[in-house]
Design an enzyme around this catalytic site. Structure first.
Site, PDB file in Angstrom:
ATOM      1  N   HIS A   1      64.176  -4.929 -35.679  1.00  0.00           N
ATOM      2  CA  HIS A   1      65.178  -3.731 -35.516  1.00  0.00           C
ATOM      3  C   HIS A   1      66.168  -3.844 -36.428  1.00  0.00           C
ATOM      4  O   HIS A   1      67.086  -4.743 -35.994  1.00  0.00           O
ATOM      5  CB  HIS A   1      65.467  -3.504 -33.951  1.00  0.00           C
ATOM      6  CG  HIS A   1      66.001  -2.350 -33.656  1.00  0.00           C
ATOM      7  ND1 HIS A   1      67.080  -1.741 -34.583  1.00  0.00           N
ATOM      8  CD2 HIS A   1      65.893  -1.350 -32.616  1.00  0.00           C
ATOM      9  CE1 HIS A   1      67.658  -0.436 -33.976  1.00  0.00           C
ATOM     10  NE2 HIS A   1      66.680  -0.305 -32.901  1.00  0.00           N
TER      11      HIS A   1
ATOM     12  N   GLU B   1      59.448   6.976 -31.094  1.00  0.00           N
ATOM     13  CA  GLU B   1      60.527   7.507 -31.458  1.00  0.00           C
ATOM     14  C   GLU B   1      60.860   7.663 -33.096  1.00  0.00           C
ATOM     15  O   GLU B   1      61.970   7.246 -33.496  1.00  0.00           O
ATOM     16  CB  GLU B   1      61.680   6.560 -30.550  1.00  0.00           C
ATOM     17  CG  GLU B   1      61.414   6.215 -29.259  1.00  0.00           C
ATOM     18  CD  GLU B   1      62.193   5.147 -28.501  1.00  0.00           C
ATOM     19  OE1 GLU B   1      62.951   4.590 -29.326  1.00  0.00           O
ATOM     20  OE2 GLU B   1      61.915   5.037 -27.374  1.00  0.00           O
TER      21      GLU B   1
ATOM     22  N   CYS C   1      70.677   1.842 -24.325  1.00  0.00           N
ATOM     23  CA  CYS C   1      71.342   1.733 -25.591  1.00  0.00           C
ATOM     24  C   CYS C   1      72.277   3.182 -26.060  1.00  0.00           C
ATOM     25  O   CYS C   1      73.430   3.023 -26.236  1.00  0.00           O
ATOM     26  CB  CYS C   1      70.618   1.774 -26.835  1.00  0.00           C
ATOM     27  SG  CYS C   1      69.279   3.312 -26.777  1.00  0.00           S
TER      28      CYS C   1
END
Lengths: 656, 656
Positions: free
Chosen positions: A186, A315, A411
């Site tokens: 990420h 996502e 988040c």
């Protein structure tokens, strides 16, 4: 040359539009988050974030609990707190921040490592699962927080903590002999390392960022796929068991990537670092990749609300023009990332078009992510909602029809609060003797141009008004300071008047790449109109590119930077049975609902089928239409009056 | 009293509509499946189905491979083969079937158990994971196959094999002391046990079916949730780790279930058994539950194509009126199950409305599941398709824009072939002295009514024609035989003429619950018209119930039992930019495309935006419409001319 960002401490914001939300950060959200992280809120999902640090520091007994990136909640809280402290001192807030920073420091290992998941759960597994482990991601957020905190407080302790772990990462990864190959699953640390370089001047951080960006997607064998094959490899996320390198933008070297692929937040965080590094290293190829990727997003893969990421599963970006309104993802964090990427491109290029993108994301999807009470949040931001169909354990399980109190993966709330707290950074920028006004937010700024201290006061009711008054309070001594005002894409006209000094348009106005440049002389007041006359912006009916199958035969309404939506609260149920009559101009007026907003009214028609013979599901039937008035409110404000249907794209009555 | 089904051996089918597909079963599909099961097809995913049996029989070395229910492929192949053999002898086919049956027998354990997954992979795990293990499901399909095979061949060997395992299951499960509580996670064995009872007369099978149905959803603690907690429990399907009892219709006792919930195939297979048992035990409460559940499906949860199951995740029912066209599931197997459930309700109630449901499923979704070459299959049957957006690893990953050669989970191809092979069972039924014509399929039937042997010949080009000629070749001696002809919901009129004998409408025609009853006299020819005059059915524009948000402002076209669709092959791209003009009647004509079909032409308008300024994604723009002619083909025939866009529901031009 990249323009500089005006520091938060040098910016004040008085905008009623923004301060409605911004005051929530300090008064509600940071408090609430603090309590959540400390497990003090009854009924909220257990966070255990602070407790994890205590256990890692050896001050408590217990087991790690939470997501592998649970520490990042603390980081984002600290970052938001830092921006608030930079703007305005707050003893209690600083006390909490210091307490947390000290705890993080105590949880740090002798070699500089800190990450409570790995310390407590898998001490030998450090840096062995870059694909899923989020260690570098979490450190990235810690670094961003530490940089913000050191700037706000002039205290170095947090920066020292993160530098020690950043140094460890520098020693671990790189192309030099004896170092390991690897990059974060990420992206996030890359852009953070650039900030750390800017804060410390230590080139190794910049070089590490460059290494992580350059190595991605290179090599004969994909790093992540190889990592999965290693003996003893843990699998943390079942949905990633069938890993695809595109997911982490690792399918091609970044310079060869032409389309935005994979997990949308990862993508835009990576692109931010690419833009930063392109500028630092004057890397034209890398910059071209940024331009190409942004162009792909903005012309083919972005919702009209500035949302990105069309698939609930993973996502992720899908394909060009695939923008489903009901079941897309459009994560709040992804729009924040898009705004961050656009801001970087704006600073580099001074091209106002990037300001349009940044503004679109901030005024629509980012704000839609938070409720007007500051206590409820959307992860996923649909453009169409029929609440009954948003069910768990279905293809729409990711879509919530009502903002949630908090999330297991938290988040978005923390990301929204750090964005609101740092809004000052988005408004102004400067380079040499030019001060750029990028967003139209009432307040003031003071920066040191080459020609000297320059101070503006911005008076505007934007986005409710198309008028922006700019008073030059102070300007450099040389008289060569310039003001550059972004002309947004939706400006119907651009009219400037000097309302003090001579009452004339300055003769040397120059328009270039979406900015109007004119002299910045102390004592001058410029009145800028983004229309032929003062008032609100003209509501516009927008169509989508014909390639967007989803929006064919539909329109949405925009007004200034705001995208509007029709809600059940104003229009009743069955919004998909409604046609807007675009042949009649919509009206706009102020209403005191939703904390005060311009409301748009349009003529429309609705299919009425009172004589439908229930329980028939399908039948021959003559349709009838009745004339109706429709009401639209800003998309950012939807779902603040209870659960209900909502549509951004509404059918257009096709009598054209 | 439930009507009887005419046996396949007593039915001939000459319908060109159906035989186009049916001949594929014998000529292509059974061969192809046989080769797949034997791993003889290059490029097809490995099946290993037959090899698993050889290994389980100890005749080969190796490991089990495939899904936990891999054996059911063999069962469905055998069932389809049995129907083909019942219809017409075929030495080679029988040789293969016998070979496979013998192999299954050799793989059977001394206590009667057979299931290659558990024998080879988890011999101690038998019946410990009813939730996911599919042992009872697989046995159910074996029983169905064995019953069909014994009827076709009069040979008992396969029946004896399944009875031995069924006996073991009877000894294992039940409410008697010493027996275990439990029920299959995937219903199927329940309906099969009823068939086994009918074939053998042994009450224990019926009682076991009743036990499995009655125990479902009862008890203080949910069986499946408790099972998951048992030590050593294996988890076979990651998507079921967060198990929800609704998924397997185990959330409530079956008699208390009011809405169709969970996995759609599981649901309708269960409802089939409920209907069977309601009739066998004259259980009014159970029958009422069947009526309620069917009513819920048909009036709120069924696509116009007879598809069911709106969610790609968990392949399940969602909520009332939630029928997304693009990303629903609508599994071929679920529509087969719906047809099976409707057929049972039809036999019990003699209410033609159930015939409409059965016909809708068979003529639309079930047939859409198979390509016209018999070699490609749809699992998922969308009602709208934009191929570019059907991507793996996205929210539409379950939707394929082109039929697939074979599947890892191969339920649908084998299920479609057994359904086509057993079509004879759907057409006629009889009770006492009444012979029911349920579907209009050219051919003949011969049954023994109470009044004696009765034989009909059906001459029709249905569904292309609204005329059905029924010649009574033989009738019982008492003269009291009656004919009952279903009057389908789409019949515009019902007109019967005796075209031999007296040329008059029989005086004693009686219409009741969707059937017309009249005398069945040898030598009589009835000409039945489902319209005012002979010809094709009138194309109808259908609307969906206003509660179906997805279809508001849209129409679909139906003609007789067939739902039509617009395909890119005829209409070009951008089908979502098209409006049908429903004020003008559609035309219908024969075309030799797609193996010959009635094609419907309608007037329409299309949004043209030649002057759209690419690369703009969103802009103010004046729309223009142009007049177009639209072409619609039967939904069942879509995707036989390459990949392309498709829409069942098309926008309606709203000048009403």
């Amino acid at each position: 040359m990249k323009a500089h960002t005006a520091n938060i401490k040098d910016v004040t914001i008085s905008s009623r539009f923004w301060n409605k939300y911004r005051k929530l950060v300090r008064k509600e959200i940071l408090n609430y988050q603090w309590e959540v992280m400390n497990d003090q809120i009854e009924g909220a999902p257990k966070s255990h974030c602070i407790e994890n640090f205590r256990i890692a520091a050896g001050e408590k007994n217990g087991k790690f609990y939470g997501a592998v990136f649970q520490d990042s909640d603390a980081a984002k809280w600290l970052e938001a707190a830092a921006y608030c402290l930079e703007e305005q001192p707050d003893e209690e807030l600083k006390r909490r921040a210091d307490e947390l920073i000290s705890l993080i420091g105590r949880a740090q290992q002798p070699d500089g490592y800190f990450n409570t998941y790995y310390i407590l759960e898998d001490p030998l597994g450090r840096f062995t699962n870059l694909r899923e482990g989020h260690e570098l991601y979490t450190l990235g957020h810690m670094i961003e927080a530490a940089v913000a905190y050191s700037r706000a407080t002039q205290e170095q302790k947090f920066l020292e903590i993160v530098c020690r772990m950043a140094d460890l990462v520098c020693e671990t990864f790189g192309k030099e002999e004896g170092k390991r190959t690897g990059m974060p699953g990420h992206p996030e640390i890359e852009l953070a390392l650039v900030k750390l370089y800017d804060a410390t001047g230590k080139k190794r951080y910049l070089e590490l960022a460059k290494y992580f960006v350059d190595v991605r997607g290179t090599g004969e064998k994909n790093y992540f796929l190889e990592e999965m094959k290693r003996p003893g490899q843990k699998f943390l996320f079942p949905e990633l068991s069938d890993y695809c390198p595109e997911f982490a933008q690792a399918h091609l070297p970044v310079r060869e990537q032409k389309t935005a692929e994979g997990h949308a937040v990862r993508a835009v965080y990576l692109y931010c670092a690419m833009a930063d590094l392109a500028e630092k290293y004057k890397d034209r190829e890398l910059f071209n990749a940024c331009e190409t990727l942004m162009e792909n997003i903005v012309s083919k893969r972005m919702y009209v609300t500035g949302g990105i990421g069309s698939s609930g599963i993973l996502e992720r970006f899908t394909t060009d023009y695939d923008l489903p309104n009901e079941y897309g993802y459009s994560e709040s964090c992804a729009s924040i990332g898009l705004a961050l990427f656009a801001r970087r491109m704006l600073l580099i290029t001074k091209d106002g078009a990037y300001g349009d993108i940044m503004e679109r994301a901030l005024y629509n999807t980012v704000l839609a992510g938070i409720s007007q009470d500051g206590k409820h949040f959307f992860y996923v931001n649909p453009l169409s909602c029929w609440p009954e169909s948003c069910m768990e354990r279905t293809s729409k399980e990711h879509v919530k029809s009502i903002r949630q109190k908090w999330f297991g993966v938290a988040c978005c709330p923390a990301n929204i609060s750090r964005t609101l707290a740092s809004l000052g950074e988005y408004i102004y920028s400067y380079e040499k003797d030019t001060l750029y006004l990028n967003l139209f937010v009432a307040g003031s700024v003071s920066v040191m141009l080459e020609s000297g201290e320059t101070e503006l006061e911005i008076r505007t009711d934007f986005p409710w008004s198309n008028k922006v008054e700019i008073e030059v309070k102070r300007a450099g001594v040389s008289g060569c300071a310039k003001l550059a005002v972004r002309i947004p894409e939706y400006a119907e006209a651009f009219h400037v008047e000097k309302t003090s000094g001579e009452n004339d348009l300055p003769a040397d106005i120059r328009i270039e790449k979406g900015y109007a440049y004119f002299p910045c002389e102390a004592g001058t007041v410029y009145t800028v109109l983004f229309g032929k006359e003062e008032g609100s912006f003209r509501p516009r009916f927008l169509h989508a590119n014909p390639e967007v199958r989803e929006d064919a035969g539909k329109v949405c309404i925009a007004c200034g930077p705001l995208i509007y939506a029709a809600e059940e609260a104003d229009n009743g149920k069955y919004l998909s049975s409604v046609y807007v009559d675009t042949s009649k101009p919509p009206r706009i007026h102020w209403e005191d609902i939703l904390g005060g907003t311009l409301v748009i009214e349009a003529d429309g028609k609705k299919i009425v089928r009172e004589n439908w013979k229930s329980p028939e599901l399908y039948a021959e039937h003559d349709e009838k239409l009745k004339d109706i008035k429709m009401t639209f409110i800003p998309y950012a404000y939807w779902n603040n009056r209870g659960e209900g249907e909502m549509e951004v794209w509404v059918k257009e009555y096709p009598d054209f």
